[in-house]
Design a protein around this motif. Structure first.
Motif, PDB file in Angstrom:
ATOM      1  N   GLU A   6       0.807  -1.307   0.042  1.00  0.00           N
ATOM      2  CA  GLU A   6       0.045   0.120   0.047  1.00  0.00           C
ATOM      3  C   GLU A   6       0.913   1.438   0.160  1.00  0.00           C
ATOM      4  O   GLU A   6       2.064   1.257   0.200  1.00  0.00           O
ATOM      5  N   SER A   7       0.194   2.446  -0.283  1.00  0.00           N
ATOM      6  CA  SER A   7       0.954   3.741  -0.538  1.00  0.00           C
ATOM      7  C   SER A   7      -0.009   4.712  -0.400  1.00  0.00           C
ATOM      8  O   SER A   7      -1.260   4.522  -0.813  1.00  0.00           O
ATOM      9  N   GLY A   8       0.258   5.845  -0.144  1.00  0.00           N
ATOM     10  CA  GLY A   8      -0.511   6.950  -0.451  1.00  0.00           C
ATOM     11  C   GLY A   8      -1.214   7.662   0.859  1.00  0.00           C
ATOM     12  O   GLY A   8      -1.838   8.689   0.612  1.00  0.00           O
ATOM     13  N   GLY A   9      -0.954   7.014   1.857  1.00  0.00           N
ATOM     14  CA  GLY A   9      -1.432   7.854   3.177  1.00  0.00           C
ATOM     15  C   GLY A   9      -0.588   8.905   3.197  1.00  0.00           C
ATOM     16  O   GLY A   9       0.131   9.427   2.890  1.00  0.00           O
ATOM     17  N   GLY A  10      -1.194   9.798   4.436  1.00  0.00           N
ATOM     18  CA  GLY A  10      -0.487  10.969   4.970  1.00  0.00           C
ATOM     19  C   GLY A  10      -1.314  11.847   5.877  1.00  0.00           C
ATOM     20  O   GLY A  10      -2.605  11.483   6.263  1.00  0.00           O
ATOM     21  N   LEU A  11      -1.066  13.023   5.954  1.00  0.00           N
ATOM     22  CA  LEU A  11      -1.723  14.046   6.766  1.00  0.00           C
ATOM     23  C   LEU A  11      -2.194  15.145   5.818  1.00  0.00           C
ATOM     24  O   LEU A  11      -1.658  15.551   4.824  1.00  0.00           O
ATOM     25  N   PHE A  34     -10.390  -1.552   3.985  1.00  0.00           N
ATOM     26  CA  PHE A  34     -10.725  -1.585   5.384  1.00  0.00           C
ATOM     27  C   PHE A  34     -10.122  -0.389   5.909  1.00  0.00           C
ATOM     28  O   PHE A  34      -8.896  -0.025   5.602  1.00  0.00           O
ATOM     29  N   ARG A  35     -10.540   0.096   7.104  1.00  0.00           N
ATOM     30  CA  ARG A  35     -10.021   1.283   7.926  1.00  0.00           C
ATOM     31  C   ARG A  35     -10.167   0.845   9.505  1.00  0.00           C
ATOM     32  O   ARG A  35     -11.123  -0.044  10.092  1.00  0.00           O
ATOM     33  N   GLN A  36      -9.084   1.141  10.421  1.00  0.00           N
ATOM     34  CA  GLN A  36      -9.470   0.723  11.649  1.00  0.00           C
ATOM     35  C   GLN A  36      -8.538   2.173  12.482  1.00  0.00           C
ATOM     36  O   GLN A  36      -7.617   2.638  12.267  1.00  0.00           O
ATOM     37  N   ALA A  89      -7.751   7.061  10.535  1.00  0.00           N
ATOM     38  CA  ALA A  89      -7.630   5.762  10.654  1.00  0.00           C
ATOM     39  C   ALA A  89      -6.472   4.920   9.808  1.00  0.00           C
ATOM     40  O   ALA A  89      -5.815   5.819   8.902  1.00  0.00           O
ATOM     41  N   VAL A  90      -5.859   3.957  10.334  1.00  0.00           N
ATOM     42  CA  VAL A  90      -5.117   2.999   9.191  1.00  0.00           C
ATOM     43  C   VAL A  90      -5.871   2.274   8.256  1.00  0.00           C
ATOM     44  O   VAL A  90      -6.880   1.667   8.697  1.00  0.00           O
ATOM     45  N   TYR A  91      -5.715   2.541   7.102  1.00  0.00           N
ATOM     46  CA  TYR A  91      -6.504   2.065   6.010  1.00  0.00           C
ATOM     47  C   TYR A  91      -5.413   0.710   5.517  1.00  0.00           C
ATOM     48  O   TYR A  91      -4.545   0.690   5.171  1.00  0.00           O
ATOM     49  N   TYR A  92      -6.292  -0.375   5.453  1.00  0.00           N
ATOM     50  CA  TYR A  92      -5.679  -1.826   4.887  1.00  0.00           C
ATOM     51  C   TYR A  92      -6.409  -2.070   3.626  1.00  0.00           C
ATOM     52  O   TYR A  92      -7.658  -2.052   3.279  1.00  0.00           O
ATOM     53  N   CYS A  93      -5.366  -2.477   2.824  1.00  0.00           N
ATOM     54  CA  CYS A  93      -5.741  -3.223   1.587  1.00  0.00           C
ATOM     55  C   CYS A  93      -5.847  -4.858   1.995  1.00  0.00           C
ATOM     56  O   CYS A  93      -5.220  -5.304   2.670  1.00  0.00           O
ATOM     57  N   VAL A 117      -3.878   7.461   7.428  1.00  0.00           N
ATOM     58  CA  VAL A 117      -4.564   8.565   6.953  1.00  0.00           C
ATOM     59  C   VAL A 117      -4.991   9.421   8.231  1.00  0.00           C
ATOM     60  O   VAL A 117      -5.620   9.016   9.004  1.00  0.00           O
ATOM     61  N   THR A 118      -4.580  10.617   8.288  1.00  0.00           N
ATOM     62  CA  THR A 118      -4.878  11.625   9.487  1.00  0.00           C
ATOM     63  C   THR A 118      -5.385  12.990   8.898  1.00  0.00           C
ATOM     64  O   THR A 118      -4.666  13.433   7.937  1.00  0.00           O
ATOM     65  N   VAL A 119      -6.694  13.133   9.298  1.00  0.00           N
ATOM     66  CA  VAL A 119      -7.302  14.274   8.656  1.00  0.00           C
ATOM     67  C   VAL A 119      -7.296  15.223  10.036  1.00  0.00           C
ATOM     68  O   VAL A 119      -8.091  15.058  11.002  1.00  0.00           O
ATOM     69  N   SER A 120      -6.861  16.480   9.786  1.00  0.00           N
ATOM     70  CA  SER A 120      -6.888  17.502  10.953  1.00  0.00           C
ATOM     71  C   SER A 120      -8.095  18.453  10.658  1.00  0.00           C
ATOM     72  O   SER A 120      -8.500  18.472   9.341  1.00  0.00           O
TER      73      SER A 120
END
Length: 121
Positions: A6-11, A34-36, A89-93, A117-120
């Motif tokens: 996986e790739s592409g997560g961030g703030l 999925f996300r947790q 959340a942490v997004y899982y493939c 993935v962190t959304v402020s």
């Protein structure tokens, strides 16, 4: 054995967008996201079948997230728009030869390592 990267997560700020990618080392009948969040269960986000490209979405992200695939690259994408702090959340493939409910984590055989993935606000 299928490996998922996986790739592409961030703030990102609320209202922003991210594109998550998941590349598989082999082909399965379906893939999903999925996300947790901390202290919570792993929740279904979206899924797609490789043949036919049928898509499935959780109600709380419908209209904001789009799942797609590139068969030539064995890669699945999740375009996340209008992100909200509750999407953090942490997004899982996940991938598998799914015969049952695509929304159930137990239906999948293979999992990625997760991307944060962190959304402020």
């Amino acid at each position: 054995q299928v490996q998922l990267v996986e790739s592409g997560g961030g703030l990102v700020q609320a209202g922003g967008s991210l594109r998550l990618s998941c590349t598989a080392s082999g082909r399965t009948s379906a893939m999903g996201w999925f996300r947790q969040a901390p202290g919570k269960e792993r929740d279904f986000v979206a899924a797609i079948t490789w043949t036919g490209g049928s898509t499935y979405y959780a109600d709380n992200i419908k209209g904001r997230f789009t799942i797609s695939r590139d068969n030539s690259k064995n890669t699945m994408y999740l375009i996340t728009n209008n992100l909200k702090p509750e999407d953090t959340a942490v997004y899982y493939c996940a991938a598998g030869n799914v015969n049952g409910d695509l929304r159930a984590p137990i239906a999948y055989d293979y999992w990625g390592q997760g991307t944060q993935v962190t959304v402020s606000s």
